[in-house]
Design an enzyme around this catalytic site. Sequence first.
Site, mmCIF file in Angstrom:
data_model
loop_
_atom_site.group_PDB
_atom_site.id
_atom_site.type_symbol
_atom_site.label_atom_id
_atom_site.label_comp_id
_atom_site.label_asym_id
_atom_site.label_seq_id
_atom_site.Cartn_x
_atom_site.Cartn_y
_atom_site.Cartn_z
ATOM 1 N N HIS A 45 0.836 -1.206 0.000
ATOM 2 C CA HIS A 45 0.000 0.000 0.000
ATOM 3 C C HIS A 45 0.874 1.261 0.000
ATOM 4 O O HIS A 45 1.797 1.380 0.797
ATOM 5 C CB HIS A 45 -0.860 -0.048 1.268
ATOM 6 C CG HIS A 45 -1.901 0.999 1.374
ATOM 7 N ND1 HIS A 45 -2.249 1.574 2.570
ATOM 8 C CD2 HIS A 45 -2.700 1.577 0.440
ATOM 9 C CE1 HIS A 45 -3.220 2.445 2.381
ATOM 10 N NE2 HIS A 45 -3.511 2.479 1.100
ATOM 11 N N GLU A 105 0.948 -0.589 -4.807
ATOM 12 C CA GLU A 105 -0.108 0.383 -5.107
ATOM 13 C C GLU A 105 0.442 1.741 -4.713
ATOM 14 O O GLU A 105 1.143 1.860 -3.695
ATOM 15 C CB GLU A 105 -1.361 0.063 -4.276
ATOM 16 C CG GLU A 105 -2.558 0.983 -4.520
ATOM 17 C CD GLU A 105 -2.658 2.187 -3.590
ATOM 18 O OE1 GLU A 105 -3.589 2.968 -3.754
ATOM 19 O OE2 GLU A 105 -1.783 2.369 -2.694
ATOM 20 N N ASP A 114 -0.415 6.358 -5.168
ATOM 21 C CA ASP A 114 -1.383 7.394 -5.550
ATOM 22 C C ASP A 114 -0.718 8.454 -6.420
ATOM 23 O O ASP A 114 0.376 8.915 -6.094
ATOM 24 C CB ASP A 114 -1.916 8.070 -4.286
ATOM 25 C CG ASP A 114 -2.433 7.069 -3.282
ATOM 26 O OD1 ASP A 114 -3.421 6.385 -3.581
ATOM 27 O OD2 ASP A 114 -1.833 6.958 -2.181
ATOM 28 N N HIS A 137 -0.757 11.317 -1.685
ATOM 29 C CA HIS A 137 -2.105 10.860 -1.334
ATOM 30 C C HIS A 137 -3.057 12.018 -1.104
ATOM 31 O O HIS A 137 -4.171 12.048 -1.634
ATOM 32 C CB HIS A 137 -2.040 9.977 -0.091
ATOM 33 C CG HIS A 137 -3.367 9.450 0.358
ATOM 34 N ND1 HIS A 137 -4.244 10.195 1.126
ATOM 35 C CD2 HIS A 137 -3.996 8.266 0.128
ATOM 36 C CE1 HIS A 137 -5.333 9.483 1.348
ATOM 37 N NE2 HIS A 137 -5.214 8.314 0.760
ATOM 38 N N GLU A 167 -3.118 4.285 -8.508
ATOM 39 C CA GLU A 167 -4.389 4.918 -8.149
ATOM 40 C C GLU A 167 -4.388 6.361 -8.647
ATOM 41 O O GLU A 167 -3.555 7.172 -8.237
ATOM 42 C CB GLU A 167 -4.648 4.882 -6.638
ATOM 43 C CG GLU A 167 -6.021 5.479 -6.347
ATOM 44 C CD GLU A 167 -6.388 5.592 -4.881
ATOM 45 O OE1 GLU A 167 -5.806 4.905 -4.029
ATOM 46 O OE2 GLU A 167 -7.293 6.421 -4.610
HETATM 47 O O1 G3P Z 1 -6.171 1.636 -3.766
HETATM 48 C C1 G3P Z 1 -6.435 1.183 -2.488
HETATM 49 C C2 G3P Z 1 -6.271 2.258 -1.445
HETATM 50 O O2 G3P Z 1 -5.039 2.890 -1.638
HETATM 51 C C3 G3P Z 1 -7.378 3.259 -1.475
HETATM 52 O O3 G3P Z 1 -7.336 4.131 -0.399
HETATM 53 O O4 G3P Z 1 -6.928 6.294 0.657
HETATM 54 O O5 G3P Z 1 -5.168 4.550 0.755
HETATM 55 O O6 G3P Z 1 -5.649 5.718 -1.386
HETATM 56 P P1 G3P Z 1 -6.206 5.215 -0.089
HETATM 57 MG MG MG Z 2 -4.326 4.594 -2.757
#
Ligand code: G3P
Ligand code: MG
Length: 244
Positions: A12, A39, A41, A54, A114
């Site tokens: 993450h 993953e 952002d 993020h 993302e």
């Molecule tokens: O993509 C999964 C997760 O990253 C979504 O939530 O807020 O951590 O970007 P967040």
């Molecule tokens: Mg995310």
Amino acid sequence: MVPWPYPRLFAHRCGGALAPENTLAGLRAAARAGCRAVEFDVMLSGSGTPVLIHDETWDRTTDGSGRVAETPDDAVARLDAGSWFGREFAGEPVPTFEQAARMCRELGLAANVEIKPAAGHEAETGRAVALAAARWWQGAALAPLLSSFSAAALTAARNSGTGLALGMLVGAVPADWFDRVARLGCYSLHCDAAYNPAATLANVVRRGVPVLCYTVNEPERAAELLQSGVAAVVSDRVDAMTFE
Ligand code: G3P
Ligand code: MG
């Protein structure tokens, strides 16, 4: 359904709890932990450059402040995205999407990118991220999976013509999830493991749409989800997991 081509475990925000989020140090930490996918952002800077972050502001995860969408690249380049997390990460930069993509390819990490648009920049961000992803992963054996909570960003990504696979991100799976996934031309559904009972997930699995669950930090819970047919999990604790 196309068989799930990605690993079953994604770190993450690059490296989960092992490093400051959305940094190159995080990508290195994920790879060191034996993880094969990440993953992260991506948002547009004030100069229109896709960068890893993020929040819509710099305050929580860097030594800067103010809005990402209003900050030009020369100011982004001066930010420290590591000190808040630990002294050993001092000076860690805010990576551009290009830098992160290059490092993923060097380290052999598959990516779930993302698309995280700042409010009002949904379509512009979806298009820019898709076009950049197609460029940076040109010729790669496994292209990145793009996902977003924003329908407008997903639509723009799809309309970019890159043909990259898309994931619809939600918290709790809505009643009309199947129609929404179909309308947006998405390949997968990404949902919060905490807000979805087993019966909801089983229903998605039964209808043949790959499900990715976030954020799963207990190995037993991850095993249970994968056993139930969930395609992959996103975790802050990739170091605690025993599968890839
Ligand atoms: O993509 C999964 C997760 O990253 C979504 O939530 O807020 O951590 O970007 P967040
Ligand atoms: Mg995310």
